[in-house]
Design a protein around this motif. Structure first.
Motif, PDB file in Angstrom:
ATOM      1  N   THR A   1       0.839  -1.209   0.000  1.00 42.68           N
ATOM      2  CA  THR A   1       0.000   0.000   0.000  1.00 42.68           C
ATOM      3  C   THR A   1       0.866   1.249   0.000  1.00 42.68           C
ATOM      4  O   THR A   1       0.594   2.211  -0.730  1.00 42.68           O
ATOM      5  N   TRP A   2       1.922   1.228   0.788  1.00 43.64           N
ATOM      6  CA  TRP A   2       2.843   2.371   0.842  1.00 43.64           C
ATOM      7  C   TRP A   2       3.501   2.615  -0.510  1.00 43.64           C
ATOM      8  O   TRP A   2       3.592   3.753  -0.967  1.00 43.64           O
ATOM      9  N   VAL A   3       3.940   1.555  -1.163  1.00 41.22           N
ATOM     10  CA  VAL A   3       4.567   1.708  -2.483  1.00 41.22           C
ATOM     11  C   VAL A   3       3.553   2.277  -3.483  1.00 41.22           C
ATOM     12  O   VAL A   3       3.886   3.166  -4.270  1.00 41.22           O
ATOM     13  N   ALA A   4       2.333   1.814  -3.423  1.00 34.82           N
ATOM     14  CA  ALA A   4       1.315   2.259  -4.375  1.00 34.82           C
ATOM     15  C   ALA A   4       0.877   3.705  -4.129  1.00 34.82           C
ATOM     16  O   ALA A   4       0.584   4.428  -5.071  1.00 34.82           O
ATOM     17  N   LYS A   5       0.856   4.122  -2.860  1.00 31.91           N
ATOM     18  CA  LYS A   5       0.283   5.438  -2.555  1.00 31.91           C
ATOM     19  C   LYS A   5       1.298   6.541  -2.308  1.00 31.91           C
ATOM     20  O   LYS A   5       1.086   7.682  -2.696  1.00 31.91           O
ATOM     21  N   SER A   6       2.390   6.255  -1.611  1.00 30.13           N
ATOM     22  CA  SER A   6       3.219   7.339  -1.130  1.00 30.13           C
ATOM     23  C   SER A   6       4.694   7.211  -1.494  1.00 30.13           C
ATOM     24  O   SER A   6       5.268   8.109  -2.080  1.00 30.13           O
ATOM     25  N   GLN A   7       5.304   6.145  -1.076  1.00 27.82           N
ATOM     26  CA  GLN A   7       6.752   5.906  -1.193  1.00 27.82           C
ATOM     27  C   GLN A   7       7.571   6.902  -0.384  1.00 27.82           C
ATOM     28  O   GLN A   7       8.780   6.985  -0.541  1.00 27.82           O
ATOM     29  N   ASN A   8       6.929   7.660   0.471  1.00 31.73           N
ATOM     30  CA  ASN A   8       7.629   8.562   1.380  1.00 31.73           C
ATOM     31  C   ASN A   8       8.112   7.734   2.579  1.00 31.73           C
ATOM     32  O   ASN A   8       7.300   7.100   3.250  1.00 31.73           O
ATOM     33  N   PRO A   9       9.423   7.731   2.851  1.00 36.23           N
ATOM     34  CA  PRO A   9       9.933   6.874   3.930  1.00 36.23           C
ATOM     35  C   PRO A   9       9.343   7.202   5.302  1.00 36.23           C
ATOM     36  O   PRO A   9       9.226   6.320   6.156  1.00 36.23           O
ATOM     37  N   PHE A  10       8.964   8.444   5.508  1.00 37.21           N
ATOM     38  CA  PHE A  10       8.389   8.805   6.796  1.00 37.21           C
ATOM     39  C   PHE A  10       6.990   8.193   6.969  1.00 37.21           C
ATOM     40  O   PHE A  10       6.580   7.873   8.075  1.00 37.21           O
ATOM     41  N   ASP A  11       6.287   8.025   5.877  1.00 41.57           N
ATOM     42  CA  ASP A  11       4.960   7.408   5.949  1.00 41.57           C
ATOM     43  C   ASP A  11       5.048   5.929   6.324  1.00 41.57           C
ATOM     44  O   ASP A  11       4.243   5.438   7.110  1.00 41.57           O
TER      45      ASP A  11
ATOM     46  N   ASN B   1      16.056  11.646  18.217  1.00 39.07           N
ATOM     47  CA  ASN B   1      15.621  12.887  17.567  1.00 39.07           C
ATOM     48  C   ASN B   1      15.269  12.651  16.098  1.00 39.07           C
ATOM     49  O   ASN B   1      14.300  13.220  15.588  1.00 39.07           O
ATOM     50  N   VAL B   2      16.045  11.799  15.430  1.00 38.25           N
ATOM     51  CA  VAL B   2      15.747  11.479  14.031  1.00 38.25           C
ATOM     52  C   VAL B   2      14.401  10.763  13.944  1.00 38.25           C
ATOM     53  O   VAL B   2      13.558  11.087  13.099  1.00 38.25           O
ATOM     54  N   ALA B   3      14.192   9.789  14.841  1.00 34.93           N
ATOM     55  CA  ALA B   3      12.928   9.037  14.833  1.00 34.93           C
ATOM     56  C   ALA B   3      11.743   9.964  15.101  1.00 34.93           C
ATOM     57  O   ALA B   3      10.706   9.876  14.428  1.00 34.93           O
ATOM     58  N   LYS B   4      11.893  10.863  16.063  1.00 36.77           N
ATOM     59  CA  LYS B   4      10.811  11.814  16.358  1.00 36.77           C
ATOM     60  C   LYS B   4      10.537  12.723  15.169  1.00 36.77           C
ATOM     61  O   LYS B   4       9.382  13.005  14.837  1.00 36.77           O
ATOM     62  N   ALA B   5      11.604  13.167  14.505  1.00 43.83           N
ATOM     63  CA  ALA B   5      11.440  14.025  13.330  1.00 43.83           C
ATOM     64  C   ALA B   5      10.744  13.270  12.200  1.00 43.83           C
ATOM     65  O   ALA B   5       9.869  13.825  11.524  1.00 43.83           O
ATOM     66  N   MET B   6      11.106  12.011  12.005  1.00 42.45           N
ATOM     67  CA  MET B   6      10.456  11.200  10.968  1.00 42.45           C
ATOM     68  C   MET B   6       8.968  11.070  11.247  1.00 42.45           C
ATOM     69  O   MET B   6       8.142  11.178  10.339  1.00 42.45           O
ATOM     70  N   PHE B   7       8.651  10.844  12.503  1.00 43.21           N
ATOM     71  CA  PHE B   7       7.248  10.690  12.876  1.00 43.21           C
ATOM     72  C   PHE B   7       6.486  11.995  12.631  1.00 43.21           C
ATOM     73  O   PHE B   7       5.387  11.997  12.091  1.00 43.21           O
ATOM     74  N   LYS B   8       7.120  13.102  13.032  1.00 39.65           N
ATOM     75  CA  LYS B   8       6.484  14.417  12.868  1.00 39.65           C
ATOM     76  C   LYS B   8       6.297  14.754  11.380  1.00 39.65           C
ATOM     77  O   LYS B   8       5.248  15.267  10.988  1.00 39.65           O
ATOM     78  N   LEU B   9       7.298  14.447  10.559  1.00 38.65           N
ATOM     79  CA  LEU B   9       7.220  14.763   9.137  1.00 38.65           C
ATOM     80  C   LEU B   9       6.179  13.910   8.393  1.00 38.65           C
ATOM     81  O   LEU B   9       5.758  14.255   7.300  1.00 38.65           O
TER      82      LEU B   9
END
Length: 181
Positions: A135-145, A170-178
């Motif tokens: 589903t991710w590949v089909a819809k977004s491909q954004n690594p944060f998603d 901090n990187v993980a939190k930023a990924m989640f926020k983005l």
């Protein structure tokens, strides 16, 4: 005198005791079959455990191999950002994936040793995460998603998350926020 004791013991057995003994005797007579109580009718039903076992689908090692290597791993490697500069991002995403595949086992629980192997997990677990990846590949491909999807999947199952040092946290939190939409 001896015969009188045996007679006396037999007399002491109640009807329910005799019924229980008969049930135990029946249970031992047929190996692979079990007596069960039909909840609707209230009578005893004989269940053939071996036939039920054969009728169930077993885990298929070849299918599991294909799901893991040709599906999960291949898709993540193809669609996650490549290069050294994104290694930490990929590692954090893989950690969330592996926590789910290992049913909540984290590296941080045992000094860097997870104590499980995601490639050997149950097939329905693999299929669940593969569906998310597809589903991710089909819809977004954004690594944060995909990170958010894995994160929420672990939350849903109360598995928890990897414990990181301050920088990776901090990187993980930023990924989640983005990934917020």
């Amino acid at each position: 005198m001896e015969d009188n004791k045996k007679v006396k013991k037999q007399v002491e057995l109640s009807e329910s005791d005799i019924e229980r003994l008969e049930l135990l005797q029946k249970a031992n007579e047929k190996v692979g079959k079990q007596l069960s109580i039909d909840s609707e009718k209230g009578n005893l039903v004989e269940v053939d455990e071996l036939r039920e076992l054969i009728g169930k689908e077993f885990e298929n090692p070849e299918e599991k191999y294909n799901i893991y290597y040709k599906g999960i791993r291949n898709l993540l490697m193809a669609y996650l950002p490549k290069g050294k500069e994104f290694k930490e991002v990929r590692d954090i995403i893989y950690d969330e994936k592996n926590i789910f595949l290992n049913l909540g086992k984290r590296k941080s629980d045992n000094n860097g040793i997870r104590g499980g192997d995601g490639r050997m997990t149950f097939q329905p677990v693999m299929n669940e995460i593969l569906d998310i990846i597809v589903t991710w590949v089909a819809k977004s491909q954004n690594p944060f998603d995909i990170y958010r999807s894995f994160y929420e999947l672990n939350e849903k199952h109360s598995y928890g998350h990897e414990e990181y040092d301050k920088s990776a946290l901090n990187v993980a939190k930023a990924m989640f926020k983005l990934s917020e939409k």
